[in-house]
Motif scaffolding. Structure first.
Motif, short mmCIF file in Angstrom:
data_model
loop_
_atom_site.label_atom_id
_atom_site.label_comp_id
_atom_site.label_asym_id
_atom_site.label_seq_id
_atom_site.Cartn_x
_atom_site.Cartn_y
_atom_site.Cartn_z
N LEU A 12 0.83 -1.21 0.00
CA LEU A 12 0.00 0.00 0.00
C LEU A 12 0.86 1.26 0.00
O LEU A 12 0.63 2.18 -0.79
CB LEU A 12 -0.90 0.01 1.23
CG LEU A 12 -2.35 -0.35 1.03
CD1 LEU A 12 -3.15 -0.20 2.31
CD2 LEU A 12 -2.98 0.49 -0.07
N GLU A 31 10.14 3.00 6.36
CA GLU A 31 9.84 1.59 6.64
C GLU A 31 10.65 1.13 7.86
O GLU A 31 11.87 1.27 7.87
CB GLU A 31 10.15 0.73 5.41
CG GLU A 31 10.14 -0.78 5.65
CD GLU A 31 8.87 -1.32 6.30
OE1 GLU A 31 7.76 -1.02 5.83
OE2 GLU A 31 9.00 -2.06 7.31
N LEU A 39 3.91 -7.62 4.42
CA LEU A 39 3.37 -8.98 4.28
C LEU A 39 3.71 -9.59 2.93
O LEU A 39 3.63 -10.80 2.74
CB LEU A 39 1.84 -8.97 4.44
CG LEU A 39 1.31 -8.58 5.82
CD1 LEU A 39 -0.21 -8.49 5.80
CD2 LEU A 39 1.76 -9.57 6.87
N HIS A 58 0.92 -15.46 -2.58
CA HIS A 58 0.15 -14.33 -3.09
C HIS A 58 -0.31 -14.60 -4.50
O HIS A 58 0.50 -14.58 -5.42
CB HIS A 58 1.00 -13.05 -3.05
CG HIS A 58 1.05 -12.47 -1.68
ND1 HIS A 58 2.12 -12.58 -0.87
CD2 HIS A 58 0.11 -11.80 -0.98
CE1 HIS A 58 1.86 -12.00 0.29
NE2 HIS A 58 0.65 -11.52 0.25
N ALA A 59 -1.59 -14.85 -4.63
CA ALA A 59 -2.13 -15.16 -5.94
C ALA A 59 -2.28 -13.90 -6.77
O ALA A 59 -2.61 -12.84 -6.25
CB ALA A 59 -3.49 -15.82 -5.78
N VAL A 227 8.71 5.21 12.35
CA VAL A 227 8.08 6.47 12.75
C VAL A 227 7.42 6.20 14.10
O VAL A 227 6.66 5.24 14.25
CB VAL A 227 7.03 6.92 11.70
CG1 VAL A 227 6.27 8.13 12.19
CG2 VAL A 227 7.72 7.22 10.37
N GLY A 420 -3.59 -7.94 -3.38
CA GLY A 420 -2.74 -7.01 -4.12
C GLY A 420 -3.53 -6.12 -5.06
O GLY A 420 -3.31 -4.91 -5.14
C1 LIG Z 1 -0.70 -15.80 4.47
C2 LIG Z 1 -1.17 -14.63 3.64
C3 LIG Z 1 -1.71 -14.88 2.39
C4 LIG Z 1 -2.14 -13.83 1.56
N1 LIG Z 1 -2.61 -14.13 0.32
C5 LIG Z 1 -2.82 -13.14 -0.56
C6 LIG Z 1 -3.10 -13.43 -1.94
O1 LIG Z 1 -3.19 -14.56 -2.35
N2 LIG Z 1 -3.23 -12.42 -2.80
C7 LIG Z 1 -3.05 -11.13 -2.39
O2 LIG Z 1 -3.05 -10.26 -3.26
N3 LIG Z 1 -2.91 -10.81 -1.07
C8 LIG Z 1 -2.76 -11.79 -0.14
N4 LIG Z 1 -2.49 -11.50 1.17
C9 LIG Z 1 -2.71 -10.14 1.68
C10 LIG Z 1 -1.60 -9.19 1.44
O3 LIG Z 1 -0.37 -9.69 1.90
C11 LIG Z 1 -1.90 -7.88 2.20
O4 LIG Z 1 -3.21 -7.43 1.90
C12 LIG Z 1 -0.96 -6.77 1.82
O5 LIG Z 1 0.37 -7.23 1.73
C13 LIG Z 1 -1.03 -5.66 2.88
O6 LIG Z 1 -0.16 -4.63 2.52
P1 LIG Z 1 -0.06 -3.32 3.38
O7 LIG Z 1 0.89 -2.41 2.73
O8 LIG Z 1 -1.43 -2.82 3.67
O9 LIG Z 1 0.45 -3.79 4.83
P2 LIG Z 1 1.85 -4.42 5.25
O10 LIG Z 1 2.35 -5.34 4.23
O11 LIG Z 1 1.65 -4.93 6.63
O12 LIG Z 1 2.82 -3.15 5.28
C14 LIG Z 1 2.91 -2.26 6.37
C15 LIG Z 1 4.37 -1.89 6.55
O13 LIG Z 1 4.51 -0.89 7.56
C16 LIG Z 1 5.69 -1.14 8.30
N5 LIG Z 1 5.58 -0.46 9.60
C17 LIG Z 1 4.82 -0.81 10.67
N6 LIG Z 1 4.98 0.10 11.66
C18 LIG Z 1 5.81 1.06 11.19
C19 LIG Z 1 6.34 2.27 11.74
N7 LIG Z 1 6.01 2.67 12.98
N8 LIG Z 1 7.18 3.01 10.99
C20 LIG Z 1 7.53 2.62 9.72
N9 LIG Z 1 7.05 1.48 9.16
C21 LIG Z 1 6.20 0.71 9.88
C22 LIG Z 1 5.72 -2.66 8.39
O14 LIG Z 1 7.03 -3.12 8.69
C23 LIG Z 1 5.24 -3.08 6.99
O15 LIG Z 1 6.31 -3.24 6.10
C24 LIG Z 1 -2.07 -12.50 2.03
C25 LIG Z 1 -1.54 -12.24 3.31
C26 LIG Z 1 -1.05 -13.31 4.09
C27 LIG Z 1 -0.42 -13.01 5.44
#
Ligand SMILES: Cc1cc2nc3c(=O)[nH]c(=O)nc-3n(C[C@H](O)[C@H](O)[C@H](O)COP(=O)(O)OP(=O)(O)OC[C@H]3O[C@@H](n4cnc5c(N)ncnc54)[C@H](O)[C@@H]3O)c2cc1C
Length: 450
Positions: A12, A31, A39, A58-59, A227, A420
């Motif tokens: 995101l 980060e 994730l 991740h599909a 942060v 994704g």
């Molecule tokens: C087992 C599993 C299977 C999945 N299967 C699929 C799938 O098949 N297809 C698909 O598309 N999606 C899938 N997903 C979902 C997908 O992984 C998530 O929806 C997506 O990665 C979330 O992204 P994000 O950026 O919202 O959050 P995150 O990936 O959690 O990113 C947040 C980031 O913020 C950082 N952070 C936290 N606190 C701080 C701070 N204070 N300062 C700076 N940085 C910080 C963290 O380290 C992290 O890197 C799956 C997830 C899992 C766990």
């Protein structure tokens, strides 16, 4: 050019950064971890000559249009491979294929009438256009009306129990509806084969390409810095407290899961904090990744309706990913969605490994210890945002009462499932709102760019 700070370098944060920078807004991404991806990051097996694979499966579906456009822009489209995949069910100690309509018509756990009703239910569910009506209906009630009690008991309830760690009474019908809509387009005409895609280097390849594109356009990305707090003065963001100091800022987008984002708010943002607390429940996950010397089944996804087995499914991603990209190994993920008080969430790695392997051998009795080349256990507290029945209005908006403070996270992705495709589309939507509302402080911009 105005500049904004993005907290979080997951999909995101990076997709948002890329979109904002294309709109002429400068970005600094922070980060906490030493690498990007969150994730969607990778894991490394030093014991297997440094093999690197996605930490979680991740599909990518052939119907993921927003992702496809992004791949095109980033020059990844030609890298993408598409393969026909299949799905199975593990029911009462047996494996059943559920990949084609013919499999479906033969599925033994259901009577011919139940199968007919289930097929009809899926078709009718896919035709629903107004999800607002569905979000007031408990998922089990809706499924019972559509497909009958027996199918609900044999198929839907075990699947829901596994997905929601037992607690699905408050889950709205939108959950199953979204799943059915998402998978509709992945099938070729006639519905015989499901097509999925993969990148040879896993999802991490997209993460790397996004980071590269952001930096090439003048954005800044800093890893290994957390942060700790957003600074606010006179109702406006004025800075960030970082793990290694303070910086001035006049705009901050938190892409973290809501309970983590709330911890970054100072007392001056008490109202924002209260607003965000209205909807902040997430399920976590424990997931065992096995690197195997043999395949377990022909299925990419093996759904489990046998409630003696604790994990949610068996995901063998090398039934999609060509094994030339995994050094010939087979990758099998065993996820279990967990509420924080779940026994498996509290078990140590050794106990969890022992327990999961016992159950996996129940399913695949010929699995030998020497078949396992390596394994890893992943644990995440915040994965699946929960949207209880009728609570859409509690979803926090991107903007807040504090000028320059934004929340852009997965809890706002609804009724779509978090994935994704949805994350990239969500980031684009947020970028449009931020572009129109970002405060511009000429003095600060000058200081940032010089
Ligand atoms: C087992 C599993 C299977 C999945 N299967 C699929 C799938 O098949 N297809 C698909 O598309 N999606 C899938 N997903 C979902 C997908 O992984 C998530 O929806 C997506 O990665 C979330 O992204 P994000 O950026 O919202 O959050 P995150 O990936 O959690 O990113 C947040 C980031 O913020 C950082 N952070 C936290 N606190 C701080 C701070 N204070 N300062 C700076 N940085 C910080 C963290 O380290 C992290 O890197 C799956 C997830 C899992 C766990």
């Amino acid at each position: 050019m105005p500049t904004i700070d993005i907290v979080g370098g997951g999909i995101l944060g990076l997709a948002l950064g890329y979109d904002l920078i294309k709109r002429g807004i400068g970005v600094r991404i922070w980060e906490r971890s030493h690498e990007l991806g969150g994730l969607m990051g990778r894991t490394r097996f030093d014991e297997l000559d440094g093999l690197e694979v996605d930490r979680y499966y991740h599909a990518i579906l052939s119907s993921d249009r927003t992702l496809m456009r992004l791949f095109e822009e980033l020059g990844l489209r030609s890298e993408l491979r598409m393969t026909a995949t299949s799905m199975g069910f593990y029911h009462n100690g047996k494996l059943y294929s559920m990949s084609t309509p013919l499999d479906f018509l033969r599925f033994p756990p259901l009577s011919p009438i139940d199968r007919f009703r289930l097929g009809l239910a899926i078709l009718r569910a896919r035709q629903v256009k107004d999800w607002r009506a569905l979000e007031q209906i408990p998922v089990v009630e809706w499924l019972t009306n559509l497909s009958g009690r027996r199918t609900v008991e044999h198929i839907w309830k075990p699947l829901l129990r596994a997905k929601f760690d037992g607690g699905f009474d408050n889950v709205p019908a939108t959950y199953i509806w979204s799943r059915l809509v998402r998978t509709t387009d992945t099938r070729e005409k006639g519905g015989a084969v499901e097509k999925m895609c993969f990148l040879p280097g896993g999802y991490a390849m997209l993460i790397d390409a996004l980071a590269k594109a952001i930096i090439a356009r003048g954005g800044r990305i800093t890893t290994s810095v957390a942060v700790q707090q957003v600074r606010i003065n006179n109702g406006q963001v004025c800075g960030l407290r970082l793990s290694d100091g303070e910086i001035a800022s006049d705009g901050a987008v938190l892409t973290l899961q809501t309970p983590i984002a709330r911890r970054l708010l100072p007392p001056e943002a008490a109202d924002v904090n209260a607003r965000w607390s209205a909807l902040e429940d997430y399920l976590g996950i424990v997931c065992m990744l096995l690197v195997l010397r043999r395949s377990l089944s022909p299925y990419y996804t093996l759904n489990i309706t046998d409630e003696r087995i604790p994990f949610t499914g068996v995901i063998e991603t090398t039934n999609l990913i060509d094994r030339q990209f995994t050094n010939g190994y087979h990758l099998v993920y065993l996820p279990k969605y967990v509420a924080p008080d779940n026994l498996f969430a509290q078990m140590n790695d050794e106990a969890l490994q022992r327990s999961f392997l016992v159950y996996l051998r129940q399913m695949f009795p010929d699995l030998q210890t020497e078949d396992i080349a390596a394994l890893r256990i992943g644990r995440e507290r915040y994965v699946e945002p929960l949207h209880p029945i009728g609570r859409t209005d509690d979803i926090p908006p991107f903007t807040t009462d504090i000028a320059g403070l934004y929340l852009v996270n997965s809890s706002q992705i609804y009724p779509q499932l978090t994935n994704g495709e949805a994350a990239v589309a969500h980031a684009a939507q947020a970028a449009r709102v931020i572009e129109q509302t970002i405060p511009v402080n000429e003095e600060l911009q000058q200081a940032i760019t010089t």
